[in-house]
Structures are given as C-alpha cells and as structure tokens.
Design a protein around this motif. Sequence first.
Motif, PDB file in Angstrom:
ATOM      1  N   THR A   1      35.756 -66.167  46.694  1.00 23.58           N
ATOM      2  CA  THR A   1      35.051 -66.590  45.404  1.00 23.58           C
ATOM      3  C   THR A   1      33.597 -66.368  45.393  1.00 23.58           C
ATOM      4  OG1 THR A   1      34.953 -68.952  45.685  1.00 23.58           O
ATOM      5  CG2 THR A   1      37.131 -68.040  45.349  1.00 23.58           C
ATOM      6  N   SER A   2      33.200 -66.437  44.182  1.00 26.87           N
ATOM      7  CA  SER A   2      31.456 -66.459  44.015  1.00 26.87           C
ATOM      8  C   SER A   2      30.990 -67.324  44.601  1.00 26.87           C
ATOM      9  CB  SER A   2      31.373 -66.439  42.555  1.00 26.87           C
ATOM     10  OG  SER A   2      31.866 -67.750  41.997  1.00 26.87           O
ATOM     11  N   ASN A   3      31.504 -68.639  45.018  1.00 28.14           N
ATOM     12  CA  ASN A   3      30.869 -69.795  45.684  1.00 28.14           C
ATOM     13  C   ASN A   3      31.069 -69.693  47.254  1.00 28.14           C
ATOM     14  OD1 ASN A   3      30.025 -70.940  43.228  1.00 28.14           O
ATOM     15  ND2 ASN A   3      32.097 -71.745  42.885  1.00 28.14           N
ATOM     16  N   ASP A   4      31.756 -68.482  47.828  1.00 33.32           N
ATOM     17  CA  ASP A   4      32.011 -68.322  49.043  1.00 33.32           C
ATOM     18  C   ASP A   4      30.947 -67.596  50.048  1.00 33.32           C
ATOM     19  OD1 ASP A   4      33.349 -68.844  51.586  1.00 33.32           O
ATOM     20  OD2 ASP A   4      35.047 -67.745  50.968  1.00 33.32           O
ATOM     21  N   ILE A   5      31.282 -67.143  50.952  1.00 35.19           N
ATOM     22  CA  ILE A   5      30.270 -66.412  51.578  1.00 35.19           C
ATOM     23  C   ILE A   5      30.960 -65.545  52.640  1.00 35.19           C
ATOM     24  CG2 ILE A   5      29.801 -67.984  53.632  1.00 35.19           C
ATOM     25  CD1 ILE A   5      26.824 -67.283  53.035  1.00 35.19           C
ATOM     26  N   ASN A   6      30.193 -64.355  53.090  1.00 33.98           N
ATOM     27  CA  ASN A   6      30.953 -63.454  54.060  1.00 33.98           C
ATOM     28  C   ASN A   6      30.934 -64.203  55.438  1.00 33.98           C
ATOM     29  OD1 ASN A   6      31.697 -61.222  52.374  1.00 33.98           O
ATOM     30  ND2 ASN A   6      29.522 -60.861  52.350  1.00 33.98           N
ATOM     31  N   LYS A   7      31.766 -63.862  56.222  1.00 35.33           N
ATOM     32  CA  LYS A   7      31.927 -64.262  57.474  1.00 35.33           C
ATOM     33  C   LYS A   7      32.052 -63.325  58.463  1.00 35.33           C
ATOM     34  CE  LYS A   7      33.754 -68.832  55.648  1.00 35.33           C
ATOM     35  NZ  LYS A   7      33.911 -68.124  54.315  1.00 35.33           N
ATOM     36  N   ILE A   8      31.403 -63.279  59.729  1.00 35.27           N
ATOM     37  CA  ILE A   8      31.528 -62.338  60.744  1.00 35.27           C
ATOM     38  C   ILE A   8      31.442 -62.900  61.966  1.00 35.27           C
ATOM     39  CG2 ILE A   8      30.324 -60.315  61.675  1.00 35.27           C
ATOM     40  CD1 ILE A   8      28.553 -59.932  59.068  1.00 35.27           C
TER      41      ILE A   8
ATOM     42  N   GLY B   1      32.523 -64.134  78.606  1.00 32.13           N
ATOM     43  CA  GLY B   1      32.900 -64.049  77.133  1.00 32.13           C
ATOM     44  C   GLY B   1      31.616 -64.830  76.167  1.00 32.13           C
ATOM     45  N   THR B   2      31.380 -64.045  75.367  1.00 34.64           N
ATOM     46  CA  THR B   2      30.307 -64.520  74.339  1.00 34.64           C
ATOM     47  C   THR B   2      30.924 -64.436  72.889  1.00 34.64           C
ATOM     48  OG1 THR B   2      28.665 -64.082  75.832  1.00 34.64           O
ATOM     49  CG2 THR B   2      28.014 -64.424  73.617  1.00 34.64           C
ATOM     50  N   THR B   3      31.168 -65.658  71.957  1.00 35.92           N
ATOM     51  CA  THR B   3      31.423 -65.273  70.681  1.00 35.92           C
ATOM     52  C   THR B   3      30.690 -65.857  69.902  1.00 35.92           C
ATOM     53  OG1 THR B   3      34.008 -65.512  71.701  1.00 35.92           O
ATOM     54  CG2 THR B   3      33.470 -65.991  69.279  1.00 35.92           C
ATOM     55  N   ILE B   4      30.075 -65.154  68.844  1.00 33.80           N
ATOM     56  CA  ILE B   4      28.965 -65.620  67.907  1.00 33.80           C
ATOM     57  C   ILE B   4      29.600 -65.391  66.386  1.00 33.80           C
ATOM     58  CG2 ILE B   4      26.806 -65.194  67.091  1.00 33.80           C
ATOM     59  CD1 ILE B   4      26.316 -63.565  69.720  1.00 33.80           C
ATOM     60  N   GLY B   5      29.540 -66.477  65.708  1.00 34.99           N
ATOM     61  CA  GLY B   5      30.009 -66.534  64.333  1.00 34.99           C
ATOM     62  C   GLY B   5      28.540 -66.601  63.263  1.00 34.99           C
ATOM     63  N   TYR B   6      28.767 -65.503  62.346  1.00 37.14           N
ATOM     64  CA  TYR B   6      27.736 -65.398  61.256  1.00 37.14           C
ATOM     65  C   TYR B   6      28.230 -65.583  59.909  1.00 37.14           C
ATOM     66  CZ  TYR B   6      25.485 -62.760  65.066  1.00 37.14           C
ATOM     67  OH  TYR B   6      24.920 -62.216  66.560  1.00 37.14           O
ATOM     68  N   ASN B   7      27.324 -66.218  59.102  1.00 41.59           N
ATOM     69  CA  ASN B   7      27.508 -66.181  57.768  1.00 41.59           C
ATOM     70  C   ASN B   7      26.553 -64.990  57.116  1.00 41.59           C
ATOM     71  OD1 ASN B   7      29.379 -68.072  57.911  1.00 41.59           O
ATOM     72  ND2 ASN B   7      28.415 -69.593  56.765  1.00 41.59           N
ATOM     73  N   LEU B   8      26.959 -64.487  56.003  1.00 40.94           N
ATOM     74  CA  LEU B   8      26.089 -63.503  55.394  1.00 40.94           C
ATOM     75  C   LEU B   8      26.368 -63.538  53.871  1.00 40.94           C
ATOM     76  CD1 LEU B   8      24.259 -61.065  55.662  1.00 40.94           C
ATOM     77  CD2 LEU B   8      26.446 -59.627  55.740  1.00 40.94           C
ATOM     78  N   SER B   9      25.382 -63.341  53.225  1.00 34.12           N
ATOM     79  CA  SER B   9      25.552 -63.605  51.660  1.00 34.12           C
ATOM     80  C   SER B   9      26.285 -62.540  51.217  1.00 34.12           C
ATOM     81  CB  SER B   9      24.023 -62.786  50.920  1.00 34.12           C
ATOM     82  OG  SER B   9      24.347 -62.873  49.522  1.00 34.12           O
ATOM     83  N   ASN B  10      27.478 -62.977  50.165  1.00 30.17           N
ATOM     84  CA  ASN B  10      28.281 -62.001  49.397  1.00 30.17           C
ATOM     85  C   ASN B  10      27.803 -61.068  48.657  1.00 30.17           C
ATOM     86  OD1 ASN B  10      27.681 -63.493  47.171  1.00 30.17           O
ATOM     87  ND2 ASN B  10      29.612 -64.848  47.113  1.00 30.17           N
ATOM     88  N   SER B  11      26.726 -60.956  48.675  1.00 32.62           N
ATOM     89  CA  SER B  11      25.981 -59.489  48.031  1.00 32.62           C
ATOM     90  C   SER B  11      26.309 -58.206  48.917  1.00 32.62           C
ATOM     91  CB  SER B  11      24.566 -59.656  47.636  1.00 32.62           C
ATOM     92  OG  SER B  11      23.642 -59.803  48.974  1.00 32.62           O
ATOM     93  N   GLN B  12      26.543 -58.730  49.917  1.00 30.13           N
ATOM     94  CA  GLN B  12      26.958 -57.210  50.682  1.00 30.13           C
ATOM     95  C   GLN B  12      28.584 -57.242  50.695  1.00 30.13           C
ATOM     96  OE1 GLN B  12      24.171 -55.581  52.358  1.00 30.13           O
ATOM     97  NE2 GLN B  12      23.507 -56.585  50.827  1.00 30.13           N
ATOM     98  N   SER B  13      29.231 -56.160  50.436  1.00 31.03           N
ATOM     99  CA  SER B  13      30.706 -55.911  50.633  1.00 31.03           C
ATOM    100  C   SER B  13      31.162 -55.900  52.007  1.00 31.03           C
ATOM    101  CB  SER B  13      31.089 -54.736  49.726  1.00 31.03           C
ATOM    102  OG  SER B  13      30.772 -53.453  50.514  1.00 31.03           O
TER     103      SER B  13
END
Length: 508
Positions: A361-368, A265-277
């Motif tokens: 919120t605007s100060n938050d970020i997308n998470k994948i 098993g491999t689990t990878i967490g990413y953060n991505l700018s909230n400019s992408q829906s």
Amino acid sequence: MTHKDVQMNLSIYRVIIFFIFSLSIFTVTKAHALEEDHPAVSRYKDSMLENSGVIHYKKILVPVSVVPGTEDTKLIEVIGKITAHGYSLKKNKSTLEVGLNYKQVVEKLGAELLVDCVGVLCGYQPLYFYWQSWANYNSSVADDNDDNTRFLVAKQPTEKGDVYYQWIITDVYDGEIGIEQTIVEPEALLLDQVSVNRNISIQAEQTGLKADREDTEGSQDHPVISRYQGAYITDYRQREFEKVYIPTGVAINDVTPTITVEGKGTTIGYNLSNSQSTLQIYKNYLTALKAADFEILFTCSLASCGHDLLDDLYTSEANKFRFHPVKTNNYPDSDFRFISAKLTVSGKNIFLLVAIEGALTSNDINKIVVDIVEQSEMSTARVTIDPQYLNDEIEQKGRVVLHGLNFAFNKSELLPSSTASLTAITEYLELHPKQQFYVVGHTDNVGTYEINTQLSKARAQNVIKELTALKVEASRLIAIGVGPAAPKAANNSDANKENNRRVELVLR
C-alpha cells in the motif's frame, strides 16, 4: 439487467481491476507527496490537491479499447514513470462538465482518446477494487460510483514514446467532485544502483565467534555486494557455519529444486522507499551480478515464483525468519521477485540470494533481503577430544560420544577434518589394550528408518576402518547402526538434530 449487460460489466470490471491494482504501491504519504501538478496538465480550476505520488519504471496494463456489452477489451503492457494526483472540486460541478473539460485537454495535447465511458457503460461498481488501493487510505477523492462516474484514457505519441493519461471523475458527495489523474510516461531504467566487488577473497579459516551479531547497530553490507542506493539495514544475521538451500527452479508438486550449500552465512534485510518499483530493484541486482560474472542459477517474478517459495525452503524453527522482513508466504499475485546466483573465486564458491517484496500500500515500503553463503567445511577446532576425556567418560558412563568425527552430508565417508579425533581415539585404545567396544552410529529422524539405520552402521564401519588403518586390532570393535532409535534429545530443532547425529564408543 440483461446477459449482455452482465458480460459488459465483467469486461469493464476486469479493466479497472488490472489498471487500478497496478497503481496500488505509489508513494502517497504526506512525507513523499508531490505538492505541484504534473507539468503537462494543470489541476481543474479551483480544485484542491488531496493526494499524489510517483513510482519509477513500473509495468502496468493499460486499457486501449472497450466495446460495451462484450468482452472485447484490449489491454497493453506499459513500462514507465507513473505520476498520480487526486483532486477534490467543491463548486457544484457535474461529472459531465468536468469530463468534457478533460476531453478538451486530450484535444489540446494532440492525444488520441482511447476509452470514454460513463456510468453503467463502465460496469457495475467499477471502483470497488479502487477502494482497496492507496487512494482509499489517503483521501476520499474517488470513494463512490454512480451513473455519473466517467472513465477516460488517452494516448499521446512523443519522440521518446507514447504517454498515457487516465482520469476517473466521480460524485464524491453532493456538490463535490473527485478527480483521480494518472499519467504514464516512457522512462529508461535507472541502473548502477547496486555494485559488486568481484575481487573479494574468501577466508578458508573460520573466524572466531563474536557476540551480538544479530544486532542491527552492528550490521554492515557484505563486502561482495553493496546495498541498493537509499536503502537501510533493518535485519542482520551472520553464522560461521550453516546449511542453506539454494533454489534453482520453480517448485513441482510442492518440491522446490535446490542445491544444498554449507558454509558461512550472512543475511541482511533492507527497507527501501516505495518510489522504486520492484522491477527496477530486480533489474539493478541482476545487472550488477551479471557484470561481476556471477552465474545466474534461477530468477522469477510475480506469479512465476509460485506459492510459498521461501517458506518451502525454510520451515525449521532456526530458519523460520531467515528472510525477515520479506514475507515467506509470497502469494502468486504478490509483487515479489527473486534471484539466486553463484560466483567462484580462487576455487571457492559464493552463493547469493536476493528476495524483493514490493510495498503493498502507499503506507508500506519495499523490502529486500540479501542472503550470502561462502561455501566451506565446518571448523572442528572448537570441539576436541583427548585420551583423558575418553577415559573419564567411559569409566563414569561406559560410553563416550566421539566428538570431531565429521561426515559429508548424508554420506558415510569421514572428512579429513576427523584426523585429530581419530588420533586421540587410537591413543586411548593403545593405553587400554584389553578393552573391547561397540562402535555405534546414530542419526536424527529425517528420512526413513531403514535408510538411517543403514547410514548409521556404514558410518560406524568406516570409523573402524580408519582406526584399523592406524593399527587398532579390528577384533576389538563391532559396528552397530541404530539410526534414530536412541536420540539424545527430541528431534524438534536443528540443534537437537545435530546432537543426535553422532558416533559413540560403548564398552562391552
């Protein structure tokens, strides 16, 4: 206030809730602010830009007609690029004067005015939920509502589709007007942001253990799938062998239908700018997986995912934070999307999960989070037994745990990987022909006592069956199943439960 007034207020209230909440994850921090006005509409003369943001390919609900005093409010779904600007105007202007200027803008654009309401016609405190959104965190442009507040919505047909304009005009303070402008433009989905390598080879052999695998400094994308362009890794975990539940549908009566898969098993967490829906992120992953011939097992978005999808799957301590940084307690109204998929390569299966949580919120970020399981059998080379080990344990304790005897999940049949241990047991028994033993099966406490007792005895019986096939006299061995009645440790962790699932040779 009359009954009709109440009904009218509720109607407009819902319109504002739908429309404002859909805009709550714009990029509006200074680092991502748009310093210029929208090219279609300039700022009101002498007004100051307070906040701004843009999000691409976002689905929202737009009010296109309102009948005051009734619930006859029509909403439509629109997908596109959303640009928001917040302005403040300190020139002792009235909301009436500013509103009439924006109505003139509608005429100059050749647009159709869909909604135009003032004060009580917009309902009681229509901006209440607006205060909970990104505007409340970044400016004081629209932080109040009174009888002078104006709400305008217009539609402009273009060759590429309809453009929608919204203005909220409020008295912020005495002599100061707040203007929130939102423009929704038709936009094609930006694809090819995720790539898949379908030709990856799956290793049948388990690789050696390495230290510090959970350290993000040593993290990397999995070779089967790239990161979403612009994302960065925040969490990384890899295990040589583990059990993972693959969702195949929505939970019914709090039970999520799953496939149980064991392997690397491999689990990878990413953060991505909230400019992408999240819609655009989801569509990119789904398109890339389908193009690589992955079989899509299950997908869901927003409320269709149900309550606590991930939390229902990973409640053990070992997997408690499996999908970090995505929250496992996704609520039905969360901006959450999920994909599970399967690919078969050279007779081996890869299972892949993608969980997406949108910025709140605007100060938050997308998470994948991307979770990949390469299905395989557990390697037993790290735990071995030999005749001398068996002799030492039996002389000292009168019993010995038979390491290396492996069973399929919830089954009594021995796996082929048990051959080496069976051979060692046979050699020991040949060296001590007068000794007689109980072959005792044990389980953890998952499941009923009756089923576990039956399973543990069936496993002990199958061990005797295999040893008898290797010329061990059957009369020397008696099968006993005690189920969960004699654990080596408390059944409070995955590791302890694994140790409790065992077969022992007990001298009699």
